[in-house]
Design an enzyme around this catalytic site. Structure first.
Site, PDB file in Angstrom:
ATOM      1  N   ASN A   8       0.869  -1.187   0.000  1.00 50.25           N
ATOM      2  CA  ASN A   8       0.000   0.000   0.000  1.00 50.25           C
ATOM      3  C   ASN A   8       0.900   1.230   0.000  1.00 50.25           C
ATOM      4  OD1 ASN A   8      -1.830   2.021   0.497  1.00 50.25           O
ATOM      5  ND2 ASN A   8      -2.217   1.428   2.636  1.00 50.25           N
ATOM      6  N   LYS A  10      -0.040   4.234  -0.247  1.00 46.85           N
ATOM      7  CA  LYS A  10      -0.742   5.399   0.336  1.00 46.85           C
ATOM      8  C   LYS A  10      -0.572   6.602  -0.606  1.00 46.85           C
ATOM      9  CE  LYS A  10       0.306   3.475   4.804  1.00 46.85           C
ATOM     10  NZ  LYS A  10       0.056   3.601   6.215  1.00 46.85           N
ATOM     11  N   HIS A  94      -9.500   0.932   4.878  1.00 42.79           N
ATOM     12  CA  HIS A  94      -8.230   1.147   5.592  1.00 42.79           C
ATOM     13  C   HIS A  94      -8.495   2.117   6.755  1.00 42.79           C
ATOM     14  CE1 HIS A  94      -4.130   2.406   6.435  1.00 42.79           C
ATOM     15  NE2 HIS A  94      -3.723   1.320   5.782  1.00 42.79           N
ATOM     16  N   GLU A  96      -6.932   4.567   7.769  1.00 38.70           N
ATOM     17  CA  GLU A  96      -6.737   5.988   7.428  1.00 38.70           C
ATOM     18  C   GLU A  96      -7.967   6.541   6.709  1.00 38.70           C
ATOM     19  OE1 GLU A  96      -2.946   5.456   5.488  1.00 38.70           O
ATOM     20  OE2 GLU A  96      -2.058   4.948   7.437  1.00 38.70           O
ATOM     21  N   GLU A 164      -5.373  -5.236  10.621  1.00 38.48           N
ATOM     22  CA  GLU A 164      -4.368  -4.188  10.808  1.00 38.48           C
ATOM     23  C   GLU A 164      -4.640  -3.434  12.114  1.00 38.48           C
ATOM     24  OE1 GLU A 164      -2.407  -2.975   6.927  1.00 38.48           O
ATOM     25  OE2 GLU A 164      -4.156  -1.709   7.113  1.00 38.48           O
ATOM     26  N   GLY A 170       2.534   2.041  10.692  1.00 37.22           N
ATOM     27  CA  GLY A 170       3.512   3.122  10.550  1.00 37.22           C
ATOM     28  C   GLY A 170       4.228   3.491  11.837  1.00 37.22           C
ATOM     29  N   SER A 209       3.487  -2.330  10.277  1.00 34.78           N
ATOM     30  CA  SER A 209       4.942  -2.325  10.510  1.00 34.78           C
ATOM     31  C   SER A 209       5.629  -3.635  10.132  1.00 34.78           C
ATOM     32  CB  SER A 209       5.246  -1.949  11.970  1.00 34.78           C
ATOM     33  OG  SER A 209       4.836  -0.611  12.216  1.00 34.78           O
TER      34      SER A 209
HETATM   35  C1  PEP Z   1      -0.751   0.020   5.922  1.00 37.59           C
HETATM   36  O1  PEP Z   1      -0.764   1.158   5.515  1.00 37.59           O
HETATM   37  O2  PEP Z   1      -1.694  -0.726   5.643  1.00 37.59           O
HETATM   38  C2  PEP Z   1       0.388  -0.443   6.741  1.00 37.59           C
HETATM   39  C3  PEP Z   1       0.352  -1.633   7.246  1.00 37.59           C
HETATM   40  O3  PEP Z   1       1.441   0.449   6.891  1.00 37.59           O
HETATM   41  P1  PEP Z   1       2.897   0.124   7.519  1.00 37.59           P
HETATM   42  O4  PEP Z   1       3.358  -1.166   6.924  1.00 37.59           O
HETATM   43  O5  PEP Z   1       3.741   1.293   7.109  1.00 37.59           O
HETATM   44  O6  PEP Z   1       2.717   0.018   9.000  1.00 37.59           O
END
Ligand code: PEP
Length: 249
Positions: A8, A10, A94, A96, A164, A170, A209
């Site tokens: 992803n 983003k 997601h 976000e 998630e 992040g 992460s």
């Molecule tokens: C995500 O945006 O779905 C995500 C898991 O981000 P990151 O791997 O940067 O934590």
């Protein structure tokens, strides 16, 4: 089960970033993966990313879609448009989008239906906040999100679920392997209750992460059928390192 590693990007990536997709394709040509690899760049890059990925194992996806196929919705993009641009999947719900765009479970359910209508695989994201986990509510929160954001009409083979935990996205923090295992078992049980035997075939990704250093441990957890990767998917070298660390890939 065939693993899926989905990146992803983003709101990151200009046309210069298409070189990362080419580099990924080159890297995978040497050792073709036994699982599925997907990159979800910003919508502006989907068509060119699909061209760059042509002839290789990398599929291209979107990061969101509108529930309707077309209409007076300035700034929105439909599932059909994603498909037309070369996407085969779309990330939906997601955290976000839930947080910054106020997306509700019922809106997300409508988007999952739209993905199906357009022939896209829906990667439905669920996950608890730090406070919800501390209050011991992680499992009921995820169960409620799944219950309300999987539409009645969806078929199991159109769906991927991404667990998630919001506090892991992040941040460099991840749940312990045991906590991931517990949540994925809960999600698996909910999916088999909902879809019967087909629920056992739905891929459940872990996201939050994931890095080259922790990928092998996380991807070996039972009921972890792949990962949704943000930061570490933007550079081909990092994403390739994760792919190489994945057991069975
Ligand atoms: C995500 O945006 O779905 C995500 C898991 O981000 P990151 O791997 O940067 O934590």
């Amino acid at each position: 089960m065939r693993m899926l590693l989905a990146g992803n990007w983003k709101m990151n990536g200009l046309r210069a970033s298409l070189g990362e997709i080419r580099a990924l394709k080159r890297g995978l040509a040497e050792t073709p993966p036994r699982g599925d690899i997907l990159i979800c760049p910003p919508a502006t890059l989907i068509a060119e990313a699909a061209k760059a990925a042509e002839g290789g194992p990398v599929a291209i996806g979107g990061q969101d879609c509108h529930p309707l196929p077309s209409g007076a919705f300035t700034g929105d993009i439909s599932a059909e448009m994603l498909r037309d641009a070369g996407a085969t999947a779309v990330i939906l719900g997601h955290s976000e989008r839930r947080l910054y765009h106020g997306e509700t479970d019922s809106l997300i359910a409508a988007k999952v239906k739209a993905a199906r209508r357009a022939g896209l695989t829906a990667i439905l994201c669920v996950g608890e906040s730090q406070a919800q986990r501390e209050q011991g509510r992680a499992a009921p929160v995820v169960a409620a999100q799944l219950e309300a954001s999987v539409p009645a009409e969806i078929a199991a083979f159109d769906l991927v679920v991404a667990y998630e935990p919001i506090w892991a996205i992040g941040t460099g923090k991840t749940p312990r392997a045991m906590e991931i295992a517990q949540m994925h078992e809960t999600v698996r049980a909910l999916l088999t209750t909902r879809f019967g035997a087909d629920g056992a075939e739905i891929r459940i990704l872990y996201g939050g992460s994931v890095k080259p250093e922790n990928a092998a441990e996380i991807l070996a957890v039972p009921n972890v059928d792949g990962a949704l990767i943000g930061g570490a998917s933007v550079k081909a070298a990092d994403f390739l390192a994760i792919i190489r660390a994945a057991p069975g890939l």
